[in-house]
Design an enzyme around this catalytic site. Structure first.
Site, PDB file in Angstrom:
ATOM      1  N   GLU A 162      11.349  -1.348   4.284  1.00  0.00           N
ATOM      2  CA  GLU A 162      11.907  -1.622   5.528  1.00  0.00           C
ATOM      3  C   GLU A 162      13.125  -2.643   5.232  1.00  0.00           C
ATOM      4  O   GLU A 162      13.621  -3.740   5.471  1.00  0.00           O
ATOM      5  CB  GLU A 162      11.070  -2.786   6.076  1.00  0.00           C
ATOM      6  CG  GLU A 162       9.505  -2.324   6.258  1.00  0.00           C
ATOM      7  CD  GLU A 162       8.566  -3.061   6.885  1.00  0.00           C
ATOM      8  OE1 GLU A 162       8.893  -4.538   7.010  1.00  0.00           O
ATOM      9  OE2 GLU A 162       7.293  -2.809   7.065  1.00  0.00           O
ATOM     10  N   GLU A 171       1.925   5.090   6.094  1.00  0.00           N
ATOM     11  CA  GLU A 171       1.050   4.148   6.772  1.00  0.00           C
ATOM     12  C   GLU A 171       0.362   4.250   8.152  1.00  0.00           C
ATOM     13  O   GLU A 171       0.599   3.535   9.252  1.00  0.00           O
ATOM     14  CB  GLU A 171       1.755   2.573   6.521  1.00  0.00           C
ATOM     15  CG  GLU A 171       2.350   2.344   5.357  1.00  0.00           C
ATOM     16  CD  GLU A 171       3.212   1.004   5.316  1.00  0.00           C
ATOM     17  OE1 GLU A 171       2.923   0.320   6.453  1.00  0.00           O
ATOM     18  OE2 GLU A 171       3.899   0.719   4.654  1.00  0.00           O
TER      19      GLU A 171
END
Ligand code: XIL
Length: 481
Positions: free
Chosen positions: A174, A282
């Site tokens: 991220e 994910e």
């Protein structure tokens, strides 16, 4: 079709065969894997009734035998595991220079014993750093050294202890924000905009065989974040920064609108067009209000569509859901976002998803310019107990050396070009990522000057006392002081 257990054994055997071939061939290519594996994140502490380890890593709910059963029963759907939290920096290095692999080792050992692979998640997660790291005062050099030490220690640990089990790593998690800027955090503040690149380079130095990913959320539809990710990845590929793939997290229905299938596919294509792997890392799809049957049908259709999108794209090499079943999903039972329900019963989409992934054509090798063809441009010394990198400058050799355990240790080096020995030194390493300069002997410097231009030398290194390991080193002569 080969049953999942047998398939796993087959894939494991291929991996071992590829590993023993050595060198870059040690990475089992996607072409050797007949189908796209379905992975899941796991809470290791939920695998047995009495979970050891720090409180935050304890199982969030009372022990439920159906959880380990769901992973261990014959024909279970998952063949890749990801640590939900246990391999994050705050747990692997809870205090500066103190590593704790106890829980993660059990998880990886379990995978190994069951012929599964593990996705390494995650080396550097800038918004989830250990407290000691967030609190300390850093310089660019000291923070880079500390992160390098972490990356080297972690990658080497698992590679040495469980060879071939972890083939790919989320190196940076991220990095971007909604505006397509690098997120503001300690790393951008202290190191600067090149920190992502630096982490990838460290990871490549630490393990020349691993597939290196940037993992990002909300990068599964055209927006500023995904646009910036494409720009960053293209730049890395063009400049030879070691990046092998983009991890698309795909927590759908959580933040931002659910991307349409066409939007998702367009983003997968854009990453793949850079010559990179694409992994769905994910995946979970939250139910939407009013949480009725229609939403549940849509959710399961979504799983199938994403599996199909992955199957249709040769660069898509993995699909991982973020949780074994709804009972322990980080998004809660209301979102119920997974393929097994709160009782660990398969939902309607599971069987079709497995069929789609199993029937997918063999994965094409990743295109040149990206993927496995990217080798570290940085010379690396790897020894069982030591790692070091070096560039030869005008009057000497700049070496970064590390102890495998807690410093101090000593590293011996010799540098030879042809038959000529340019330097022989023993270097004390007093801190993580210790950098030092080896001055060449007068004769060595003369030899080096004669060799102006790109040459290859051999740098041998060892943690003293220990076995010597030799690697070729590219000489960069006379460019910098
Ligand atoms: C989540 C875990 O699932 C939770 O248990 C934890 O409390 C927070 O982190 N993106 C990531 C994952 O890359 O590491 C996050 O995992 C979910 C979002």
């Amino acid at each position: 079709m080969v049953p999942p257990r047998r398939r796993r054994a087959l894939v494991a055997a291929l991996a071992v065969a590829a590993l023993s071939a050595g060198g870059l061939a040690a990475v089992p290519t996607a072409g050797a894997v007949p189908t796209i594996p379905l992975g899941t994140s796991v809470w290791w502490a939920c695998m047995q009734p009495d979970s050891p380890g720090p409180v935050p890593l304890r199982c969030p709910k009372a022990f439920d035998q159906r959880y380990p059963d769901a992973l261990a029963r014959a024909g279970d759907p998952y063949s890749v595991l990801v640590a939900e939290n246990e391999m994050k920096m705050r747990w692997l290095q809870p205090d500066e220079n103190r590593f704790d692999f106890a829980v993660a080792d059990r998880l990886v050992g379990y995978a190994q014993a069951h012929g599964m692979h593990v996705r390494g998640h995650v080396l550097v997660f800038p918004s989830d750093l250990p407290l000691w790291m967030s609190r300390k005062d850093w310089t660019r050099a000291s923070l880079l050294a500390a992160l390098k030490f972490h990356i080297f220690t972690v990658m080497r640990h698992f590679k040495d202890k469980f060879p071939g089990v972890i083939r790919e790593w989320d190196v940076v998690n991220e990095p971007l924000d909604d505006n397509g800027e690098l997120s503001r955090n300690l790393l951008t503040r202290v190191i600067g905009a090149d920190y992502v690149e630096q982490m990838l380079r460290f990871a490549r130095e630490a393990d020349p065989d691993a597939l290196l990913f940037i993992n990002e959320y909300n990068a599964d539809q055209p927006n500023r974040r995904s646009g910036a990710l494409v720009t960053m990845a293209r730049d890395f590929v063009q400049r030879g920064v070691p990046l092998n793939g983009i991890g698309m997290q795909m927590h759908l229905g959580m933040a931002g609108p659910v991307p349409s299938s066409a939007e998702r596919v367009s983003m997968m294509d854009r990453y793949a067009d850079l010559g990179l792997r694409v992994a769905i890392t994910e995946l979970d799809i939250g139910l939407l209000p009013p949480y009725g049957a229609a939403s549940a049908d849509q959710q399961q259709a979504g799983f199938q569509q994403i599996a199909q999108d992955c199957a249709d794209l040769p660069a898509c090499t993995g699909m991982t859901v973020w949780g074994v079943g709804d009972a322990l999903s980080w998004r809660g039972l209301v979102a119920a976002p997974l393929l097994l329900d709160g009782q660990y019963r398969p939902k309607a989409g599971l069987a079709p998803v497995l069929a789609i992934l199993a029937a997918a054509p063999a994965r094409a090798p990743v295109r040149p310019g990206g993927g496995e063809s990217l080798l570290s441009p940085v010379p690396v010394i790897g020894a069982p107990a030591a790692v070091a990198a070096a560039t030869v400058r005008q009057r000497g050799l700049r070496v970064t050396a590390m102890c495998a355990g807690t410093p101090p240790c000593a590293v011996d080096f010799t540098l030879t070009v042809g038959g000529a020995r340019l330097a022989t030194r023993s270097v004390p390493v007093t801190g993580p990522g210790h950098a030092t300069r080896l001055r060449l002997s007068a004769a060595g410097a003369r030899t080096l000057r004669r060799l102006r231009g790109a040459r290859t030398a051999r740098l041998r290194a060892r943690i003293a006392p220990g076995p010597w390991v030799a690697r070729p080193v590219r000489l960069t002569v006379g460019t910098k002081k």
